[in-house]
Design an enzyme around this catalytic site. Structure first.
Site, PDB file in Angstrom:
ATOM      1  N   HIS A  51     -10.087  -4.272   1.345  1.00 37.64           N
ATOM      2  CA  HIS A  51      -9.905  -5.554   2.032  1.00 37.64           C
ATOM      3  C   HIS A  51     -10.777  -6.583   1.306  1.00 37.64           C
ATOM      4  O   HIS A  51     -10.550  -6.878   0.142  1.00 37.64           O
ATOM      5  CB  HIS A  51     -10.273  -5.331   3.508  1.00 37.64           C
ATOM      6  N   HIS A  63      -0.218  -5.819  -2.044  1.00 34.16           N
ATOM      7  CA  HIS A  63      -0.534  -6.354  -0.718  1.00 34.16           C
ATOM      8  C   HIS A  63       0.433  -5.767   0.289  1.00 34.16           C
ATOM      9  O   HIS A  63       1.606  -5.563  -0.019  1.00 34.16           O
ATOM     10  CB  HIS A  63      -0.406  -7.887  -0.717  1.00 34.16           C
ATOM     11  N   ASP A  69      -7.648 -11.688  -4.386  1.00 33.34           N
ATOM     12  CA  ASP A  69      -8.900 -11.206  -4.948  1.00 33.34           C
ATOM     13  C   ASP A  69      -8.894 -11.104  -6.467  1.00 33.34           C
ATOM     14  O   ASP A  69      -9.931 -10.859  -7.068  1.00 33.34           O
ATOM     15  CB  ASP A  69      -9.228  -9.820  -4.363  1.00 33.34           C
TER      16      ASP A  69
HETATM   17  N1  CMC Z   1      -2.610  -0.313  -8.118  1.00 31.11           N
HETATM   18  C1  CMC Z   1      -1.761   0.710  -8.368  1.00 31.11           C
HETATM   19  N2  CMC Z   1      -0.815   1.128  -7.515  1.00 31.11           N
HETATM   20  C2  CMC Z   1      -0.743   0.478  -6.335  1.00 31.11           C
HETATM   21  C3  CMC Z   1      -1.589  -0.585  -6.008  1.00 31.11           C
HETATM   22  C4  CMC Z   1      -2.560  -0.990  -6.948  1.00 31.11           C
HETATM   23  N3  CMC Z   1      -3.384  -1.987  -6.705  1.00 31.11           N
HETATM   24  N4  CMC Z   1      -1.298  -1.032  -4.765  1.00 31.11           N
HETATM   25  C5  CMC Z   1      -0.282  -0.268  -4.334  1.00 31.11           C
HETATM   26  N5  CMC Z   1       0.050   0.652  -5.283  1.00 31.11           N
HETATM   27  C6  CMC Z   1       1.137   1.623  -5.216  1.00 31.11           C
HETATM   28  C7  CMC Z   1       0.794   2.755  -4.263  1.00 31.11           C
HETATM   29  O1  CMC Z   1       0.148   3.802  -4.950  1.00 31.11           O
HETATM   30  C8  CMC Z   1       2.159   3.128  -3.757  1.00 31.11           C
HETATM   31  O2  CMC Z   1       2.808   3.849  -4.759  1.00 31.11           O
HETATM   32  P1  CMC Z   1       3.797   5.080  -4.381  1.00 31.11           P
HETATM   33  O3  CMC Z   1       4.924   4.434  -3.617  1.00 31.11           O
HETATM   34  O4  CMC Z   1       4.211   5.669  -5.672  1.00 31.11           O
HETATM   35  O5  CMC Z   1       2.992   6.014  -3.543  1.00 31.11           O
HETATM   36  C9  CMC Z   1       2.900   1.796  -3.659  1.00 31.11           C
HETATM   37  O6  CMC Z   1       2.265   0.968  -4.654  1.00 31.11           O
HETATM   38  C10 CMC Z   1       2.829   1.135  -2.308  1.00 31.11           C
HETATM   39  O7  CMC Z   1       1.450   0.918  -1.982  1.00 31.11           O
HETATM   40  P2  CMC Z   1       0.794   1.233  -0.595  1.00 31.11           P
HETATM   41  O8  CMC Z   1      -0.539   1.844  -0.835  1.00 31.11           O
HETATM   42  O9  CMC Z   1       1.767   1.976   0.279  1.00 31.11           O
HETATM   43  O10 CMC Z   1       0.655  -0.228  -0.026  1.00 31.11           O
HETATM   44  P3  CMC Z   1      -0.228  -0.659   1.198  1.00 31.11           P
HETATM   45  O11 CMC Z   1       0.487  -1.782   1.842  1.00 31.11           O
HETATM   46  O12 CMC Z   1      -0.587   0.500   2.047  1.00 31.11           O
HETATM   47  O13 CMC Z   1      -1.574  -1.148   0.496  1.00 31.11           O
HETATM   48  C11 CMC Z   1      -3.209  -2.504  -0.500  1.00 31.11           C
HETATM   49  C12 CMC Z   1      -1.892  -2.472   0.264  1.00 31.11           C
HETATM   50  C13 CMC Z   1      -3.691  -3.960  -0.630  1.00 31.11           C
HETATM   51  C14 CMC Z   1      -4.288  -1.715   0.275  1.00 31.11           C
HETATM   52  C15 CMC Z   1      -2.987  -1.850  -1.885  1.00 31.11           C
HETATM   53  O14 CMC Z   1      -2.021  -2.590  -2.603  1.00 31.11           O
HETATM   54  C16 CMC Z   1      -4.278  -1.749  -2.682  1.00 31.11           C
HETATM   55  O15 CMC Z   1      -5.037  -0.787  -2.522  1.00 31.11           O
HETATM   56  N6  CMC Z   1      -4.561  -2.744  -3.590  1.00 31.11           N
HETATM   57  C17 CMC Z   1      -5.799  -2.756  -4.317  1.00 31.11           C
HETATM   58  C18 CMC Z   1      -6.915  -3.280  -3.449  1.00 31.11           C
HETATM   59  C19 CMC Z   1      -6.835  -4.765  -3.249  1.00 31.11           C
HETATM   60  O16 CMC Z   1      -6.607  -5.544  -4.175  1.00 31.11           O
HETATM   61  N7  CMC Z   1      -7.060  -5.199  -2.002  1.00 31.11           N
HETATM   62  C20 CMC Z   1      -7.063  -6.624  -1.616  1.00 31.11           C
HETATM   63  C21 CMC Z   1      -5.928  -6.964  -0.715  1.00 31.11           C
HETATM   64  S1  CMC Z   1      -5.681  -8.713  -0.534  1.00 31.11           S
HETATM   65  C22 CMC Z   1      -7.038  -9.279   0.329  1.00 31.11           C
HETATM   66  C23 CMC Z   1      -7.288  -8.631   1.629  1.00 31.11           C
HETATM   67  O17 CMC Z   1      -6.399  -8.326   2.398  1.00 31.11           O
HETATM   68  O18 CMC Z   1      -8.470  -8.451   1.921  1.00 31.11           O
END
Ligand code: CMC
Length: 431
Positions: free
Chosen positions: A269, A310, A366
């Site tokens: 986050h 996201h 971010d």
């Molecule tokens: N790098 C590589 N792969 C990713 C990433 C990433 N940053 N984000 C998502 N994926 C992949 C994930 O592994 C999954 O792949 P698969 O379908 O093969 O299993 C697919 O994309 C869908 O991702 P998810 O994890 O189901 O998506 P989510 O909605 O649960 O997670 C998130 C959203 C923001 C937690 C995630 O994208 C992430 O961890 N990003 C990196 C951390 C980040 O930048 N966070 C800041 C978010 S914006 C500000 C805030 O909200 O605070």
């Protein structure tokens, strides 16, 4: 006869049909409870870990269209607010639903300015932290401690009192954050200067040394104000949901804000911008990017491309676009951040790579914000604090909205129990 605005469900266990109303493209989970096999069954539930498809409230504050990359506060596009508004004006908008008149804005700015001082005893709380304490840990503890100075804050249904606590929290965030930084670097606390704007005052409390009057660079003050606007609210994200869940127990707003700050601290986050800088530093140079991308794609060691992806945006995060432009304005004053080149190249390669394209992973807020903060000489540990300062106005707007919403009750999800069936206690000798 079913109407157009309803869903007919047939339970194949019993052959019975049920009609469930649809409002706002949504069915009420509680309407499913009438679906039972036996009269004394609990009734059908929905299973939705991480609230992937559950609306927990009705809200009129922030609108996001994740597919189109649209973000609006109270109907105003984020791009227009970032260009024309100030953080304090935006905070008023979030809290009150309308932009303030000239008089309202002047009075609000004056009130926030004059509430920036904190009780001197709070400095003892801060002094008890080690020099290397993480500023988010200090912030969470300090907000909670701050609440103890205002016992009347528990009267959350007293409208005037609620307003006063909101003003205090917004005002004192910059003082607590600034004092926390001074504690870390071992410098005497710098007190608020009421002649300065909100973001300038924050910089004053961070960086003032021996100057009689501290005058931060106006371009940096504006850039910080824009970052504050962009971070002020983002509907039902993890920290805002924490604010609502904790606030639903009718605890005072300081305790609820402390909980929301704790949620924000996590690397998925508000901690992500710090992780982006670590990632860019580790990559080190443009030629190492392809190997890093491969590592991400293989998911080696759980490596992610931080600052990408996201839950809601499946398009370029509109805040990331604005921040990317602001970065150039900041670098004109501070000099270029050498990590920018790596970030730009990383973005370019990722946006062309099938892995990221297929999953609709774009830069989020971010990805570039850390580069600006770093150029402005904020230590990395402070990045989530910089996120928390403006997000307080969003949390408080959402909290107030929840308290005024007659649909809301104490938050209390259900579970599907997967543990052991009832069994008898076994004496230790027999285990
Ligand atoms: N790098 C590589 N792969 C990713 C990433 C990433 N940053 N984000 C998502 N994926 C992949 C994930 O592994 C999954 O792949 P698969 O379908 O093969 O299993 C697919 O994309 C869908 O991702 P998810 O994890 O189901 O998506 P989510 O909605 O649960 O997670 C998130 C959203 C923001 C937690 C995630 O994208 C992430 O961890 N990003 C990196 C951390 C980040 O930048 N966070 C800041 C978010 S914006 C500000 C805030 O909200 O605070």
């Amino acid at each position: 006869m079913p109407t157009n605005n309803s869903l007919t469900i047939t339970d194949n266990r019993t052959g019975k049909s049920y009609e469930v109303p649809i409002t706002d493209e949504t069915i009420r989970a509680i309407d499913l409870r009438k679906i039972k096999v036996k009269d004394d069954d609990f009734g059908l539930m929905t299973y939705d870990p991480a609230f992937m498809n559950t609306a927990a409230c009705r809200s009129a504050i922030t609108f996001i269209d994740g597919d189109k990359g649209i973000l609006e506060y109270r109907g105003y596009p984020i791009e227009q607010l970032a260009e024309k508004s100030t953080y304090l004006e935006t905070a008023w908008l979030l809290l009150n639903g309308e932009l303030p008149t000239k008089d309202e804005l002047a009075a609000w700015t004056n009130t926030i300015t004059y509430h920036t001082f904190i009780n001197e005893n709070l400095k003892f709380v801060l002094d008890s932290f080690r020099y290397n304490a993480h500023p988010m840990g200090m912030l969470i503890a300090m907000i909670s401690a701050l609440g103890t100075f205002y016992p009347e804050a528990k009267n959350i249904f007293d409208q005037e009192g609620r307003k006063r606590q909101i003003e205090r929290l917004i005002a004192k965030m910059i003082t607590i954050a600034g004092f926390g930084y001074r504690h870390m670097v071992g410098m005497p606390y710098a007190y608020p200067d009421n002649k300065l704007s909100y973001p300038a005052n924050f910089l004053n409390m961070m960086y003032r040394t021996t100057e009689a009057e501290y005058e931060p660079n106006p371009a940096l003050v504006r850039a910080l104000d824009v970052l504050f606007i962009l971070h002020a609210d983002h509907e039902q994200n993890c920290s805002t949901s924490s604010m609502r869940v904790v606030g639903s127990s009718h605890v005072d707003p300081y305790s609820a804000v402390a909980a929301a700050c704790a949620a924000l601290y996590g690397p998925l986050h508000g901690g992500a911008n710090e992780q982006v800088i670590h990632m860019l530093t580790e990559i080190g140079s443009k030629q190492n990017i392809p190997a890093f991308i491969e590592k991400v794609k293989k998911g080696e060691g759980g490596v992610k491309l931080m600052g990408f992806g996201h839950r809601v945006y499946k398009n370029y995060d509109p805040r990331a676009k604005i921040i990317k432009n602001s970065a150039y304005e900041v670098f004109e004053v501070t000099g270029m951040n050498p990590l920018l080149d790596i970030a730009l190249e990383l973005e370019k390669i990722a946006l062309e790579d099938e892995y990221f394209v297929k999953r609709k992973l774009y830069p989020n807020v971010d990805f570039y914000s850390g580069l600006i903060y770093q150029a402005m000489k904020f230590p990395m540990d402070m990045f989530p604090v910089l996120f928390a300062i403006p997000r307080v106005s969003g949390w408080l707007a959402q909290w107030s909205e929840m308290l005024n919403d007659s649909d809301q009750k104490i938050a209390r999800p259900r579970q599907i129990f997967t543990g052991s069936a009832r069994r008898d206690y076994k004496a230790i000798e027999g285990r």
